[in-house]
Enzyme design. Structure first.
Site, short mmCIF file in Angstrom:
data_model
loop_
_atom_site.label_atom_id
_atom_site.label_comp_id
_atom_site.label_asym_id
_atom_site.label_seq_id
_atom_site.Cartn_x
_atom_site.Cartn_y
_atom_site.Cartn_z
N LYS A 153 0.88 -1.17 -0.31
CA LYS A 153 -0.06 -0.06 -0.50
C LYS A 153 1.01 1.24 0.09
O LYS A 153 1.74 1.43 -0.07
CB LYS A 153 -0.72 -0.31 1.48
CG LYS A 153 -1.58 -1.18 1.18
CD LYS A 153 -3.07 -1.07 2.57
CE LYS A 153 -4.23 -2.33 2.36
NZ LYS A 153 -4.70 -2.07 2.76
N TYR A 165 -13.10 -1.39 -3.51
CA TYR A 165 -13.23 -1.08 -1.84
C TYR A 165 -14.71 -1.23 -2.29
O TYR A 165 -15.16 -0.94 -1.20
CB TYR A 165 -12.68 0.34 -1.12
CG TYR A 165 -10.82 -0.29 -0.96
CD1 TYR A 165 -10.73 -2.11 -0.31
CD2 TYR A 165 -10.10 0.10 -1.09
CE1 TYR A 165 -9.86 -1.86 0.32
CE2 TYR A 165 -8.76 -0.37 -1.08
CZ TYR A 165 -8.44 -1.15 -0.86
OH TYR A 165 -7.43 -1.45 -0.20
N ASN A 208 -1.79 -0.03 6.83
CA ASN A 208 -1.70 -1.41 7.43
C ASN A 208 -0.59 -2.15 5.99
O ASN A 208 -0.48 -3.19 6.24
CB ASN A 208 -2.45 -1.94 7.61
CG ASN A 208 -3.83 -2.52 6.44
OD1 ASN A 208 -3.66 -2.02 5.27
ND2 ASN A 208 -4.68 -3.00 7.09
N HIS A 241 -2.20 -5.91 2.03
CA HIS A 241 -3.48 -6.25 1.33
C HIS A 241 -3.26 -7.17 0.66
O HIS A 241 -2.01 -8.04 -0.14
CB HIS A 241 -4.63 -5.75 0.03
CG HIS A 241 -5.06 -6.03 -0.40
ND1 HIS A 241 -6.56 -5.92 0.77
CD2 HIS A 241 -5.64 -7.52 -1.20
CE1 HIS A 241 -7.28 -6.87 -0.16
NE2 HIS A 241 -6.85 -7.30 -1.50
N GLU A 269 -9.87 -9.97 -7.70
CA GLU A 269 -8.70 -8.55 -7.38
C GLU A 269 -7.53 -8.70 -8.06
O GLU A 269 -7.07 -7.86 -8.69
CB GLU A 269 -8.86 -8.53 -5.88
CG GLU A 269 -9.35 -8.32 -4.97
CD GLU A 269 -9.03 -8.81 -3.61
OE1 GLU A 269 -10.13 -8.57 -2.30
OE2 GLU A 269 -7.96 -8.97 -3.40
P1 CMP Z 1 -7.66 -4.61 4.05
O1 CMP Z 1 -7.73 -5.44 4.51
O2 CMP Z 1 -6.19 -4.83 3.02
O3 CMP Z 1 -8.61 -3.82 3.04
C1 CMP Z 1 -10.16 -2.98 3.43
C2 CMP Z 1 -8.90 -1.69 4.90
O4 CMP Z 1 -9.63 -1.03 5.89
C3 CMP Z 1 -8.39 -2.58 5.51
O5 CMP Z 1 -7.49 -3.68 4.74
C4 CMP Z 1 -7.94 -1.81 6.71
O6 CMP Z 1 -6.42 -0.80 6.00
C5 CMP Z 1 -8.92 -0.53 5.92
N1 CMP Z 1 -10.13 -0.96 7.51
C6 CMP Z 1 -10.57 -1.80 8.53
N2 CMP Z 1 -11.43 -0.83 9.51
C7 CMP Z 1 -10.86 0.27 9.48
C8 CMP Z 1 -11.19 1.18 10.18
N3 CMP Z 1 -11.64 0.69 11.43
N4 CMP Z 1 -10.82 2.51 9.99
C9 CMP Z 1 -10.10 2.27 9.22
N5 CMP Z 1 -9.95 2.33 8.06
C10 CMP Z 1 -10.30 0.80 8.53
#
Ligand code: CMP
Length: 139
Positions: free
Chosen positions: A11, A51, A114, A117, A128
């Site tokens: 990311k 998303y 984070n 993905h 995807e």
């Molecule tokens: P990922 O699972 O890769 O894809 C969906 C993303 O949404 C997830 O990683 C997080 O980065 C983001 N995400 C999930 N929950 C939250 C949250 N409560 N607040 C902000 N971002 C979120």
């Protein structure tokens, strides 16, 4: 039956912080073969579509803005039990909860940013992967 491919993105936060090489090294050292790989950037429209499943969630706008703000590395990876093994390798969505040694524990800074993905199912891995790659980009 489980397929042997998953889809990942390094990311924008991890790209900005210079972690592309370390993350790819950890992925290949963990037994994943790179089937497809590119440095690319999602437009706002791309991120909204990618998303869309989260469109009703309160963090959707923040997620779309983050994922389109800079380059990402997109990849398709191959390994037996790829989806599950890759999710183990990256760790919990929130790096605060991620196990020691996982990619998110090492390189992620927050729940929203984070670092990586990983597809959550074989079906989504195929969807995807096809979002980012054409058939002639797979090897
Ligand atoms: P990922 O699972 O890769 O894809 C969906 C993303 O949404 C997830 O990683 C997080 O980065 C983001 N995400 C999930 N929950 C939250 C949250 N409560 N607040 C902000 N971002 C979120």
């Amino acid at each position: 039956m489980a397929t042997n491919r998953t889809f990942t993105m390094i990311k924008p936060d991890a790209v900005e912080n210079g972690h592309i090489g370390a993350i790819l090294e950890k992925i290949t050292a963990s037994g994943f073969r790179i089937v497809a790989l590119k440095l690319t950037q999602m437009t706002v429209a791309d991120a909204k579509e990618f998303y869309a499943v989260h469109s009703e969630r309160p963090f959707y706008g923040e997620l779309v803005e983050f994922m389109s703000r800079g380059p990402i590395v997109a990849a398709i990876l191959e390994k037996e039990n790829a989806v599950e093994d890759f999710r183990t390798l990256i760790g919990a969505t929130n790096p605060a909860d991620a196990a020691e040694g996982t990619i998110r524990k090492l390189y992620a800074t927050s729940l929203g940013e984070n670092a990586v993905h990983g597809s959550d199912s074989d079906e989504n891995a195929a969807i995807e992967g096809a979002f980012h790659f054409s058939g002639r980009e797979l090897f």
